[in-house]
Design a protein around this motif. Structure first.
Motif, PDB file in Angstrom:
ATOM      1  N   PRO A   1       0.811  -1.229   0.000  1.00 61.57           N
ATOM      2  CA  PRO A   1       0.000   0.000   0.000  1.00 61.57           C
ATOM      3  C   PRO A   1       0.841   1.276   0.000  1.00 61.57           C
ATOM      4  O   PRO A   1       1.960   1.284   0.516  1.00 61.57           O
ATOM      5  N   LEU A   2       0.275   2.316  -0.604  1.00 59.95           N
ATOM      6  CA  LEU A   2       0.958   3.614  -0.713  1.00 59.95           C
ATOM      7  C   LEU A   2       0.105   4.671  -0.006  1.00 59.95           C
ATOM      8  O   LEU A   2      -1.084   4.448   0.229  1.00 59.95           O
ATOM      9  N   PRO A   3       0.688   5.845   0.266  1.00 60.02           N
ATOM     10  CA  PRO A   3      -0.152   6.916   0.841  1.00 60.02           C
ATOM     11  C   PRO A   3      -1.319   7.220  -0.107  1.00 60.02           C
ATOM     12  O   PRO A   3      -1.185   7.078  -1.324  1.00 60.02           O
ATOM     13  N   PRO A   4      -2.454   7.641   0.443  1.00 67.17           N
ATOM     14  CA  PRO A   4      -3.627   7.884  -0.404  1.00 67.17           C
ATOM     15  C   PRO A   4      -3.421   8.997  -1.424  1.00 67.17           C
ATOM     16  O   PRO A   4      -2.555   9.860  -1.250  1.00 67.17           O
ATOM     17  N   LEU A   5      -4.241   8.959  -2.463  1.00 71.48           N
ATOM     18  CA  LEU A   5      -4.199  10.005  -3.487  1.00 71.48           C
ATOM     19  C   LEU A   5      -5.023  11.186  -2.976  1.00 71.48           C
ATOM     20  O   LEU A   5      -6.234  11.068  -2.755  1.00 71.48           O
ATOM     21  N   GLN A   6      -4.326  12.322  -2.773  1.00 70.93           N
ATOM     22  CA  GLN A   6      -5.018  13.494  -2.227  1.00 70.93           C
ATOM     23  C   GLN A   6      -4.704  14.716  -3.072  1.00 70.93           C
ATOM     24  O   GLN A   6      -3.753  14.702  -3.846  1.00 70.93           O
ATOM     25  N   ASP A   7      -5.472  15.776  -2.904  1.00 67.95           N
ATOM     26  CA  ASP A   7      -5.130  17.015  -3.607  1.00 67.95           C
ATOM     27  C   ASP A   7      -4.801  18.117  -2.600  1.00 67.95           C
ATOM     28  O   ASP A   7      -4.894  17.905  -1.387  1.00 67.95           O
ATOM     29  N   ARG A   8      -4.436  19.280  -3.132  1.00 67.89           N
ATOM     30  CA  ARG A   8      -4.005  20.362  -2.234  1.00 67.89           C
ATOM     31  C   ARG A   8      -5.174  21.003  -1.497  1.00 67.89           C
ATOM     32  O   ARG A   8      -5.000  21.888  -0.684  1.00 67.89           O
ATOM     33  N   HIS A   9      -6.396  20.591  -1.829  1.00 65.74           N
ATOM     34  CA  HIS A   9      -7.558  21.135  -1.131  1.00 65.74           C
ATOM     35  C   HIS A   9      -8.049  20.182  -0.037  1.00 65.74           C
ATOM     36  O   HIS A   9      -9.145  20.344   0.497  1.00 65.74           O
ATOM     37  N   GLY A  10      -7.260  19.143   0.219  1.00 63.90           N
ATOM     38  CA  GLY A  10      -7.592  18.231   1.312  1.00 63.90           C
ATOM     39  C   GLY A  10      -8.551  17.109   0.944  1.00 63.90           C
ATOM     40  O   GLY A  10      -9.035  16.394   1.820  1.00 63.90           O
ATOM     41  N   ARG A  11      -8.833  16.947  -0.346  1.00 60.20           N
ATOM     42  CA  ARG A  11      -9.744  15.864  -0.735  1.00 60.20           C
ATOM     43  C   ARG A  11      -8.948  14.583  -0.984  1.00 60.20           C
ATOM     44  O   ARG A  11      -7.815  14.633  -1.459  1.00 60.20           O
ATOM     45  N   THR A  12      -9.577  13.461  -0.690  1.00 60.44           N
ATOM     46  CA  THR A  12      -8.960  12.151  -0.930  1.00 60.44           C
ATOM     47  C   THR A  12      -9.751  11.455  -2.032  1.00 60.44           C
ATOM     48  O   THR A  12     -10.983  11.517  -2.035  1.00 60.44           O
TER      49      THR A  12
ATOM     50  N   SER B   1     -22.510  21.878  -6.937  1.00 62.31           N
ATOM     51  CA  SER B   1     -22.486  22.275  -5.532  1.00 62.31           C
ATOM     52  C   SER B   1     -21.782  21.235  -4.667  1.00 62.31           C
ATOM     53  O   SER B   1     -21.678  21.389  -3.464  1.00 62.31           O
ATOM     54  N   LEU B   2     -21.316  20.137  -5.290  1.00 61.30           N
ATOM     55  CA  LEU B   2     -20.737  19.056  -4.488  1.00 61.30           C
ATOM     56  C   LEU B   2     -19.236  18.905  -4.670  1.00 61.30           C
ATOM     57  O   LEU B   2     -18.655  17.908  -4.265  1.00 61.30           O
ATOM     58  N   CYS B   3     -18.605  19.893  -5.267  1.00 58.02           N
ATOM     59  CA  CYS B   3     -17.173  19.751  -5.570  1.00 58.02           C
ATOM     60  C   CYS B   3     -16.334  19.514  -4.315  1.00 58.02           C
ATOM     61  O   CYS B   3     -15.312  18.833  -4.371  1.00 58.02           O
ATOM     62  N   GLY B   4     -16.761  20.082  -3.190  1.00 55.06           N
ATOM     63  CA  GLY B   4     -15.999  19.903  -1.959  1.00 55.06           C
ATOM     64  C   GLY B   4     -15.919  18.441  -1.541  1.00 55.06           C
ATOM     65  O   GLY B   4     -15.022  18.041  -0.798  1.00 55.06           O
ATOM     66  N   ASN B   5     -16.865  17.632  -2.021  1.00 58.15           N
ATOM     67  CA  ASN B   5     -16.887  16.204  -1.671  1.00 58.15           C
ATOM     68  C   ASN B   5     -16.318  15.336  -2.777  1.00 58.15           C
ATOM     69  O   ASN B   5     -16.463  14.124  -2.744  1.00 58.15           O
ATOM     70  N   CYS B   6     -15.734  15.961  -3.790  1.00 58.72           N
ATOM     71  CA  CYS B   6     -15.295  15.190  -4.961  1.00 58.72           C
ATOM     72  C   CYS B   6     -14.291  14.114  -4.539  1.00 58.72           C
ATOM     73  O   CYS B   6     -13.334  14.382  -3.831  1.00 58.72           O
ATOM     74  N   SER B   7     -14.537  12.888  -4.982  1.00 56.90           N
ATOM     75  CA  SER B   7     -13.633  11.791  -4.615  1.00 56.90           C
ATOM     76  C   SER B   7     -13.269  10.964  -5.836  1.00 56.90           C
ATOM     77  O   SER B   7     -12.768   9.875  -5.728  1.00 56.90           O
ATOM     78  N   ARG B   8     -13.582  11.508  -7.051  1.00 64.78           N
ATOM     79  CA  ARG B   8     -13.429  10.679  -8.233  1.00 64.78           C
ATOM     80  C   ARG B   8     -12.232  11.010  -9.105  1.00 64.78           C
ATOM     81  O   ARG B   8     -11.894  12.173  -9.293  1.00 64.78           O
ATOM     82  N   ILE B   9     -11.740   9.937  -9.645  1.00 65.45           N
ATOM     83  CA  ILE B   9     -10.670  10.018 -10.632  1.00 65.45           C
ATOM     84  C   ILE B   9     -11.335   9.558 -11.938  1.00 65.45           C
ATOM     85  O   ILE B   9     -12.127   8.609 -11.909  1.00 65.45           O
ATOM     86  N   ARG B  10     -11.020  10.213 -13.041  1.00 68.24           N
ATOM     87  CA  ARG B  10     -11.549   9.735 -14.324  1.00 68.24           C
ATOM     88  C   ARG B  10     -10.414   9.324 -15.224  1.00 68.24           C
ATOM     89  O   ARG B  10      -9.404  10.041 -15.312  1.00 68.24           O
TER      90      ARG B  10
END
Ligand code: SF4
Length: 373
Positions: free
Chosen positions: A31-42, A287-296
């Protein structure tokens, strides 16, 4: 209306009695550290388009004459898809959804699902389909370990179905919904793109599908990804707020209750006594971007960090140039490190980079199938 098959209580042996809970998590290797962004989303959910081709020609998705699809070799191969899934699972991705185009048009879709379901770390595999070919593969997909099925359907009336999709086949799609329930897929959802003046009058008949069926009917805001199609006039856009208002007022006397759903199902309801749920997805309102958890990942093998982003990260090229798993991990990390706060910012950045107006972004795409819907 829908086939009566639900009432026929067909038995599918082992399937029918299986538990509705997610399969046991098999832990990822290294396992590796989770994929996160600079806005704190995983990011723990990937949508991979396995093919651009589709057997429908929906007015909001593709021009009538179709589009020039990429050569077969331009699309991710089975082993490449599975390698991407394996790497992402090490970074904490637990949910994989296969989309298209129409994924059941790809002949190896059952094999892809079976191998994905066995990938260490993957908890659930889902598929989005238009339902035309689904009955042919449904049992094999269930056996292969498919957990959830989203079936797209925009009208319950044959003539309207044909005018929206430019093809016939409503009966097959209805059969798919019933079959998915009968086979005991733990998540069965019906996705409806709601367009004013097209199918808005079917809002309540669609809600009524949830009366006897343990499904979620989801109304999705119409989005501007139809470069040469019907978005332009704006006349077909029905906002999430509008749709919620209509549902609430129709069912107000029936004790409609807000209930829980997935992260993107912001507005979700259940009528007391109904087997299923109804949701409204504010796809355009964002309105849900703050909860975004998807990779495409697009069919031609690019990572997209947002539905509204125009910047592809060329994963397929990297893989075909002999990249190591570390290189693949690094490209995902770069893509998500550069992810914008929300879809509005992503679109603005794309317009600045391309030196065009924000409103012209997305016109370069000939079809929604190029980004996996
Ligand atoms: S618009 Fe972009 S950031 Fe917002 S939810 Fe969709 S993909 Fe995520």
């Amino acid at each position: 209306m829908l086939n009566n098959s639900l009432n026929q209580k067909k038995s599918y042996g082992a399937f029918a009695s299986e538990s509705k809970s997610a399969p046991q998590e098999n832990l990822p290797l290294n396992p590796l550290p989770p994929l996160q962004d600079r806005h704190g989303r995983t990011f723990d959910y990937v949508r991979i388009a396995v093919i651009e081709q589709c057997n429908l020609r929906c007015t909001y998705c593709m021009p009538e004459e179709g589009v020039k699809f990429k050569e077969k070799d331009m699309v991710l191969r089975t082993d490449e898809i599975l390698r991407v899934v394996e790497v992402l699972a090490r970074m904490g991705v637990r949910k994989v959804r296969y989309t298209g185009g129409e994924p059941t048009v790809r002949p190896d879709i059952v094999d892809i699902v079976a191998r994905t379901a066995k990938t260490p770390g993957v908890k659930a595999v889902h598929l989005t389909t238009n339902g035309l070919l689904f009955p042919k593969y449904a049992r094999d997909l269930r056996e292969a370990g498919l957990f959830g099925v989203n079936i797209s359907l925009d009208s319950l009336q044959a003539d309207k179905f044909e005018s929206i999709t430019r093809r016939s086949g409503l009966e097959k799609v209805l059969e798919s919904i019933d079959l998915a329930v009968e086979l005991g897929f733990p998540r069965v959802k019906v996705n409806v793109v709601l367009m004013r003046g097209f199918n808005e009058d079917e809002l309540i008949p669609f809600c009524e599908l949830t009366k006897d069926r343990p499904i979620t009917v989801r109304f999705i805001e119409f989005m501007p990804f139809d470069a040469h199609q019907i978005w332009e006039s704006g006349e077909h856009f029905a906002s999430a707020a509008d749709l919620c208002g209509q549902i609430e007022s129709f069912y107000q006397g029936h004790g409609l209750q807000p209930t829980s759903g997935t992260r993107t199902e912001h507005h979700i309801y259940q009528v007391p006594g109904y087997a299923g749920k109804v949701a409204v997805i504010p796809a355009f309102t964002r309105s849900l971007c703050g909860n975004c958890s998807r990779i495409r990942v697009t069919a031609d093998g690019s990572i997209m960090n947002c539905l509204y982003s125009e910047e592809p990260y060329l994963l397929k090229d990297l893989i075909r140039n002999g990249a190591s798993d570390d290189d693949v991990v690094a490209l995902f990390r770069k893509a998500f490190d550069e992810k914008h706060k929300d879809g509005f910012e992503a679109k603005k950045a794309a317009s600045v980079a391309a030196k065009i107006n924000v409103s012209d972004i997305s016109r370069s795409r000939a079809s929604m199938t190029q980004i996996g819907g």
